[in-house]
Design a protein around this motif. Structure first.
Motif, PDB file in Angstrom:
ATOM      1  N   ALA A 457       0.669  -1.274   0.579  1.00 22.91           N
ATOM      2  CA  ALA A 457      -0.299   0.297  -0.025  1.00 22.91           C
ATOM      3  C   ALA A 457       1.015   1.505   0.257  1.00 22.91           C
ATOM      4  O   ALA A 457       0.470   2.082  -0.342  1.00 22.91           O
ATOM      5  CB  ALA A 457      -0.895  -0.149   0.612  1.00 22.91           C
ATOM      6  N   GLY A 458       1.994   1.450   0.523  1.00 19.52           N
ATOM      7  CA  GLY A 458       2.989   2.410   0.977  1.00 19.52           C
ATOM      8  C   GLY A 458       3.664   2.548  -0.749  1.00 19.52           C
ATOM      9  O   GLY A 458       3.992   4.348  -1.013  1.00 19.52           O
ATOM     10  N   ASP A 459       3.355   2.264  -1.458  1.00 24.55           N
ATOM     11  CA  ASP A 459       4.099   1.700  -2.916  1.00 24.55           C
ATOM     12  C   ASP A 459       2.965   3.377  -3.393  1.00 24.55           C
ATOM     13  O   ASP A 459       3.367   4.149  -4.519  1.00 24.55           O
ATOM     14  CB  ASP A 459       3.609   1.258  -3.572  1.00 24.55           C
ATOM     15  N   ASP A 460       1.851   2.940  -3.399  1.00 25.77           N
ATOM     16  CA  ASP A 460       0.974   4.423  -3.941  1.00 25.77           C
ATOM     17  C   ASP A 460       1.452   5.195  -3.684  1.00 25.77           C
ATOM     18  O   ASP A 460       1.424   6.389  -4.079  1.00 25.77           O
ATOM     19  CB  ASP A 460      -0.387   3.678  -3.382  1.00 25.77           C
ATOM     20  N   GLY A 461       0.962   5.319  -1.507  1.00 27.96           N
ATOM     21  CA  GLY A 461       1.961   6.604  -1.134  1.00 27.96           C
ATOM     22  C   GLY A 461       3.060   7.533  -1.829  1.00 27.96           C
ATOM     23  O   GLY A 461       3.048   8.162  -2.404  1.00 27.96           O
ATOM     24  N   LEU A 462       4.017   6.529  -2.176  1.00 27.02           N
ATOM     25  CA  LEU A 462       5.477   7.300  -2.383  1.00 27.02           C
ATOM     26  C   LEU A 462       5.680   7.559  -3.790  1.00 27.02           C
ATOM     27  O   LEU A 462       6.159   8.073  -4.638  1.00 27.02           O
ATOM     28  CB  LEU A 462       6.316   6.009  -2.003  1.00 27.02           C
ATOM     29  N   ALA A 463       4.888   6.743  -4.739  1.00 20.84           N
ATOM     30  CA  ALA A 463       4.710   7.031  -6.081  1.00 20.84           C
ATOM     31  C   ALA A 463       3.503   8.856  -6.384  1.00 20.84           C
ATOM     32  O   ALA A 463       4.018   9.424  -6.882  1.00 20.84           O
ATOM     33  CB  ALA A 463       4.124   5.795  -6.939  1.00 20.84           C
ATOM     34  N   ARG A 464       3.275   8.876  -5.825  1.00 21.43           N
ATOM     35  CA  ARG A 464       2.286   9.815  -5.456  1.00 21.43           C
ATOM     36  C   ARG A 464       3.059  11.092  -4.726  1.00 21.43           C
ATOM     37  O   ARG A 464       2.956  12.439  -4.772  1.00 21.43           O
ATOM     38  CB  ARG A 464       0.672  10.061  -4.684  1.00 21.43           C
ATOM     39  N   ALA A 465       3.671  11.146  -4.272  1.00 18.92           N
ATOM     40  CA  ALA A 465       4.312  12.305  -3.053  1.00 18.92           C
ATOM     41  C   ALA A 465       5.248  12.234  -3.909  1.00 18.92           C
ATOM     42  O   ALA A 465       5.997  13.819  -3.993  1.00 18.92           O
ATOM     43  CB  ALA A 465       5.056  11.144  -1.466  1.00 18.92           C
ATOM     44  N   TRP A 466       5.927  11.391  -4.769  1.00 12.30           N
ATOM     45  CA  TRP A 466       7.335  12.061  -5.344  1.00 12.30           C
ATOM     46  C   TRP A 466       6.406  13.140  -6.673  1.00 12.30           C
ATOM     47  O   TRP A 466       7.020  13.285  -7.073  1.00 12.30           O
ATOM     48  CB  TRP A 466       7.893  10.658  -5.910  1.00 12.30           C
ATOM     49  N   ARG A 467       5.528  12.282  -6.972  1.00 10.22           N
ATOM     50  CA  ARG A 467       5.137  13.151  -7.779  1.00 10.22           C
ATOM     51  C   ARG A 467       4.840  14.406  -7.751  1.00 10.22           C
ATOM     52  O   ARG A 467       4.466  15.394  -8.796  1.00 10.22           O
ATOM     53  CB  ARG A 467       3.448  12.755  -8.776  1.00 10.22           C
ATOM     54  N   GLU A 468       4.593  14.699  -7.181  1.00  7.55           N
ATOM     55  CA  GLU A 468       3.583  15.604  -6.024  1.00  7.55           C
ATOM     56  C   GLU A 468       5.336  16.838  -5.858  1.00  7.55           C
ATOM     57  O   GLU A 468       5.238  18.210  -5.768  1.00  7.55           O
ATOM     58  CB  GLU A 468       2.811  15.870  -4.808  1.00  7.55           C
ATOM     59  N   GLY A 469       6.441  16.175  -5.936  1.00  4.52           N
ATOM     60  CA  GLY A 469       7.974  16.858  -5.912  1.00  4.52           C
ATOM     61  C   GLY A 469       7.848  16.823  -4.150  1.00  4.52           C
ATOM     62  O   GLY A 469       8.565  17.785  -3.801  1.00  4.52           O
ATOM     63  N   ASP A 470       6.683  16.019  -2.847  1.00  6.79           N
ATOM     64  CA  ASP A 470       6.601  16.804  -1.810  1.00  6.79           C
ATOM     65  C   ASP A 470       7.828  15.767  -0.695  1.00  6.79           C
ATOM     66  O   ASP A 470       7.465  15.111  -0.766  1.00  6.79           O
ATOM     67  CB  ASP A 470       5.271  15.538  -1.195  1.00  6.79           C
ATOM     68  N   GLU A 471       8.416  17.551  -1.051  1.00 12.72           N
ATOM     69  CA  GLU A 471       9.958  16.480   0.170  1.00 12.72           C
ATOM     70  C   GLU A 471       9.462  16.013   1.525  1.00 12.72           C
ATOM     71  O   GLU A 471      10.081  14.501   1.803  1.00 12.72           O
ATOM     72  CB  GLU A 471      10.632  17.577   0.000  1.00 12.72           C
ATOM     73  N   ALA A 472       8.503  16.745   1.790  1.00 14.27           N
ATOM     74  CA  ALA A 472       8.412  16.727   3.767  1.00 14.27           C
ATOM     75  C   ALA A 472       7.853  14.989   3.181  1.00 14.27           C
ATOM     76  O   ALA A 472       7.864  14.201   4.462  1.00 14.27           O
ATOM     77  CB  ALA A 472       7.529  17.204   4.429  1.00 14.27           C
ATOM     78  N   ALA A 473       6.391  14.554   2.847  1.00 10.94           N
ATOM     79  CA  ALA A 473       5.858  13.179   2.600  1.00 10.94           C
ATOM     80  C   ALA A 473       6.717  12.274   2.106  1.00 10.94           C
ATOM     81  O   ALA A 473       6.739  11.116   2.740  1.00 10.94           O
ATOM     82  CB  ALA A 473       4.688  13.697   2.267  1.00 10.94           C
TER      83      ALA A 473
END
Length: 962
Positions: A457-473
């Motif tokens: 499940a973490g992969d989707d969150g990691l991919a989403r955070a990366w696409r958004e460039g959200d360094e904190a996330a």
């Protein structure tokens, strides 16, 4: 009434329902052809079995006793066709027919006759699958050709024929294209023509209109249902733009269509494309122009996702049809076997033309030959393919109907089971289910989505955070994945930088999706290694360099093994990461760790190079240079991978790098010689009436079998000369000396020219006689005189490490004699010591670091250069008394030889050997870390001092006389 059955023993072998079916059909035959009962003694033993299994065969014979008589009289049911026999029968059946109605009837009768023969032999067990498929495909080819010829003749009185002599190009795709036509298949055709023009008839047509009319007639002759049936259903939906596109396409328009609009499923379809009839030469040219569309020059792992989508669509269509088992489309069916083979082809056949084969069975065998498919998997798939295709054919032979669904009626099931060698339906289903289950397991292993299987499940969150460039996330998610706090912060910074980079923002949506899939996989792979943030940063730099070519991202997404090797190598060596970024084609080498960490020896390298260049014409210089550069880069990567993981000792690293250079030089010289001789003929020694030889002599690290990563090649070119005028023997003869100068220039060009794949090697030719002011090539005689009368001592030092590596054996022996004579000459010890020492001092003043804190392993006093000079000095001084010293060119064996000859104290030789190995080992390691060959002085202070003491003892200004 009582009916006498032929071959009662054969009939008795059948189960009762099939006995009854045959008895019924035989009764009908006797009733219709009363006088033919007398045929019974001549009827084949297989008749009861075949008629019981196939209503199509039985009905065809019942309708025509002449068909039965012909099959028996020609022994067509006993022996396989000889080459050309089928073509002759088609010609005999159709050759004299002139009226259209008569032709339509004759071609259908011909088709029925041949199909009965093919079905009979198959059901009787007289023909294997290969014969059945080949006969069906050949029959289709000849009948299509006959229909095309009749259509041309029919149009000729009014419209004439194309004035330039071209014909319609009839391309077969699908099963017919692959030479694997099934019994009741459609034929997938595409029509094209080579070039615009006009016909030469009284009512002239342009080629588009003419070939369209011709194609329409051809389809009608084949597909129109008459009282005599059809020849074949014709499917034209695979043509450009499908049903909305023109029936016939100009070749140039077709090329443009696939370049601009071609889709993945069309690439898949075109793997099997073949010229079935019409203008074969023009058709082959067209196929050649479309080959780059079908087979990409890079490894196209994006195919996996496309084939998954295609298979999912097929599965959805199957589900709509209900729960029926479909031999073609159901999980584990024929289509999945084809997807496995053709998936590999779409990925790899652009780089390996040996995989560009239409037939699936041969394709599977070639995949196994290349270790792309395990041999046991190939055997299972081959076995399943034969079983499924035989079942498909025998199912269709029951009534000549296009079906792939297992029958539901009792008689149909018994027939199929019995035709497949099973006693009953449950026995058949058990075998069939096992075969299809095995196929589906292979399919799932190949086409399973690694990112879905391995992720969470973490992969989707990691991919989403990366696409958004959200360094904190990203930092939070990385910590949850096991990154320590500082590592998580650094890794998050690298990931955000990639996401926000302008180059990433401009990627296509496909590339961004693949990159988003890849990021979690990279994160998870890097965390298992030391310094994961640094490893991730190196990997991301590489990924950013290749992101514009999303197929490379697909490769890493689809191959967890390749991804793990990539991350492992990035952790070990930034130099390797740089090489991969510069040439992403090298990612292919990461797919098989067995070969990645076990580089081949010289003979294996030569075989691999020959295979890589097997289909590259010698005159295709651009492709030749690219393939050579790709080969070198791939082989050097293997050496480096084995080096950083400790799989290769120091001596083998240099051996491997030297062997790579040798096989490349050998091939480049052969190609350059072939190109030049084709233009001017071979160089000739008139006085000896033989070809003059040419060769390449290696100096420096190449000569000493001590090549390093990125080393230049020091070479000298030599040739044989004779007396008087020496010319090549060709249509445009030139002087031999000019020929050899051009040959050397061509070799240098092939090696040193910068292409999109970089350069092969930087070539240094300054060690030739007279250096930069000397001729590019030297005759053996001139080289001998130079070494005898003009060469400096430092040039004789260089000759200690010189070695013949490519060219004519006569030049090799001539050079060896000159080298031995030169090195074994008598020398004045004091003068030799002085000159060697002074040359080394000049080098140090020019190249040394002069840094008391840092030590240059190669150039500073006490380093590699001092050891090399000590070896060369001792060889030059003592070779006259000990000729064995000239046998070797590498420093390690020369030190051993000096000790064995008593010239050098064994302890001193061992010390110098250990120091030399240590220095070179450290140099290799630093290169792989993308660092110069410089270390802190205190790191090797002991070795440096020991080497210095030996230098002073032998070559120091106050050193003792040897």
């Amino acid at each position: 009434m009582s009916i006498k059955l032929p071959h009662p023993d054969a009939t008795a072998l059948l189960p009762p329902p099939l006995q009854a079916r045959f008895a019924h059909q035989w009764a009908r035959y006797l009733e219709r052809h009363d006088g033919d009962a007398v045929l019974s003694p001549d009827l084949p033993d297989s008749l009861p079995r075949v008629w019981a299994l196939s209503d199509f065969v039985a009905e065809s014979c019942i309708q025509s006793s002449a068909l039965m008589r012909m099959l028996i009289a020609d022994d067509a049911l006993v022996a396989a066709d000889r080459a050309g026999k089928l073509k002759a029968r088609v010609h005999d059946a159709l050759g004299g027919v002139e009226e259209e109605a008569a032709f339509m009837r004759a071609i259908r009768e011909c088709r029925r006759r041949e199909m009965v023969r093919i079905a009979w032999r198959d059901l009787a067990g007289a023909a294997d699958l290969a014969e059945t498929l080949a006969d069906l495909s050949e029959l289709a080819d000849w009948l299509i050709e006959a229909a095309l010829a009749f259509a041309e003749d029919a149009l000729a009185p009014r419209f004439g024929r194309p004035a330039d002599g071209q014909r319609l190009i009839v391309l077969a795709l699908g099963k017919l294209g692959g030479g694997e036509l099934n019994f009741s298949s459609d034929v997938d055709l595409i029509f094209a023509y080579a070039s615009p023009g006009q016909t030469d008839g009284r009512q002239s047509l342009d080629h588009q209109a003419y070939f369209t009319r011709l194609a329409q007639r051809l389809i009608r002759y084949l597909a129109e249902a008459t009282a005599d049936g059809q020849v074949w259903r014709v499917d034209m939906r695979l043509r450009p733009f499908g049903d909305d596109g023109p029936l016939v396409t100009h070749a140039a328009s077709m090329e443009h269509y696939y370049a601009a609009h071609g889709r993945e499923w069309e690439r898949y379809a075109w793997i099997k494309a073949r010229v079935a009839a019409g203008d074969h030469a023009a058709g082959e040219r067209l196929l050649a122009t479309l080959r780059p569309f079908v087979y990409r020059r890079y490894l196209d792992y994006g195919v996996f996702e496309s084939l998954r989508e295609m298979k999912a669509m097929i599965n959805r269509e199957s589900e709509k049809r209900g729960e029926h088992v479909d031999l073609k489309r159901s999980p584990g069916g024929i289509r999945e076997i084809e997807f496995i083979g053709q998936g590999f082809q779409l990925i790899r056949a652009g780089r390996d033309r040996g995989l560009q084969h239409r037939g699936i069975r041969e394709t599977l065998a070639r995949l196994a030959d290349r270790d792309l498919l395990p041999r046991w998997a190939e055997r299972e798939l081959q076995s399943a393919y034969v079983y499924l295709r035989q079942a498909e054919n025998r199912l269709q032979m029951q009534a000549d109907q296009q079906t792939h669904r297992l029958p539901e009626d009792a008689l149909g099931r018994l027939r199929l089971a019995w035709s497949m060698g099973c006693e009953d339906w449950p026995s058949f289903r058990a075998v069939l289910d096992e075969q299809m289950r095995g196929v589906h397991e292979h399919f799932e292993r190949m086409f399973a989505s690694p990112q879905l299987e391995a992720g969470g499940a973490g992969d989707d969150g990691l991919a989403r955070a990366w696409r958004e460039g959200d360094e904190a996330a990203l930092r939070t998610l990385l910590a949850a994945d096991g990154y320590e706090e500082t590592e998580a912060g650094a890794a998050a910074e690298h990931l955000a930088a990639l996401a926000n980079a302008p180059a990433t923002r401009t990627l296509t949506e496909t590339a961004r999706q693949r990159l988003a899939q890849l990021v979690p996989l990279l994160v998870r792979a890097a965390v298992t290694l030391p310094a994961p943030a640094r490893t991730l940063a190196r990997a991301l730099t590489l990924i950013q360099a290749m992101a514009g070519r999303s197929v490379y991202l697909a490769l890493l997404v689809e191959s967890p093994l390749a991804l793990s090797q990539l991350v492992r190598l990035c952790a070990a060596s930034p130099w390797i990461a740089e090489q991969l970024a510069r040439m992403p084609l090298l990612l292919d080498e990461l797919l098989d760790p067995r070969s990645l960490y076990a580089p081949p020896e010289r003979e294996g390298l030569a075989r691999e190079l020959s295979a890589a260049l097997a289909e590259v014409p010698d005159d295709d210089v651009e492709q030749l240079m690219d393939r050579l550069r790709q080969f070198k880069a791939a082989q050097v990567l293997k050496v480096a991978a084995a080096d950083v993981t400790g799989a290769l000792p120091l001596m083998r690293v240099s051996d491997q790098l030297t062997w790579i250079a040798e096989v490349i030089l050998d091939r480049v010289l052969a190609v350059a010689g072939h190109q030049l001789a084709a233009r001017h003929g071979p160089p000739w020694l008139a006085g000896e009436d033989r070809e003059a030889g040419f060769g390449i002599v290696a100096y420096g690290k190449l000569g000493g079998i001590e090549l390093g990563y990125g080393s230049d090649l020091d070479v000298v070119f030599l040739y044989e000369s004779g007396t008087g005028e020496q010319l090549t023997r060709g249509e445009r003869p030139i002087d031999n000396a000019v020929y050899f100068a051009r040959l050397a220039q061509r070799v240098i060009h092939l090696l040193g020219t910068y292409t999109s794949a970089g350069t092969l090697y930087e070539i240094d030719i300054r060690l030739r006689p007279s250096g930069a002011s000397g001729l590019l090539v030297s005759s053996l005689d001139a080289f001998s005189l130079y070494q005898q009368d003009q060469a400096w001592v430092w040039e004789h030092q260089a000759l200690v490490r010189a070695r013949f590596i490519a060219g004519a054996p006569s030049v090799a022996s001539g050079f060896a004699a000159i080298r031995e004579r030169t090195l074994c000459r008598e020398r004045a010890p004091a003068a030799l010591r002085r000159e060697v020492r002074e040359m080394r001092e000049r080098m140090w003043r020019t190249l040394g670091s002069r840094d008391p804190v840092q030590f240059d392993l190669k150039k500073d006093p006490g380093g590699i250069a001092d050891i090399e000079f000590l070896v060369q000095y001792n060889v030059l001084l003592h070779a006259r008394a000990h000729p064995a010293l000239v046998r070797y060119t590498d420093n390690i064996r020369l030190l051993q030889a000096l000790a064995e000859a008593g010239v050098m104290d064994p302890a001193d030789a061992a010390l110098l050997t250990d120091a030399y190995k240590a220095y070179r080992d450290r140099t290799h390691a630093l290169t792989l870390q993308a660092m110069p060959a410089v270390v802190p002085s205190d790191e090797v202070a002991g070795l440096r001092a020991a080497v210095g003491r030996l230098w002073e003892a032998q070559l120091g200004e106050e050193g003792a006389a040897p």
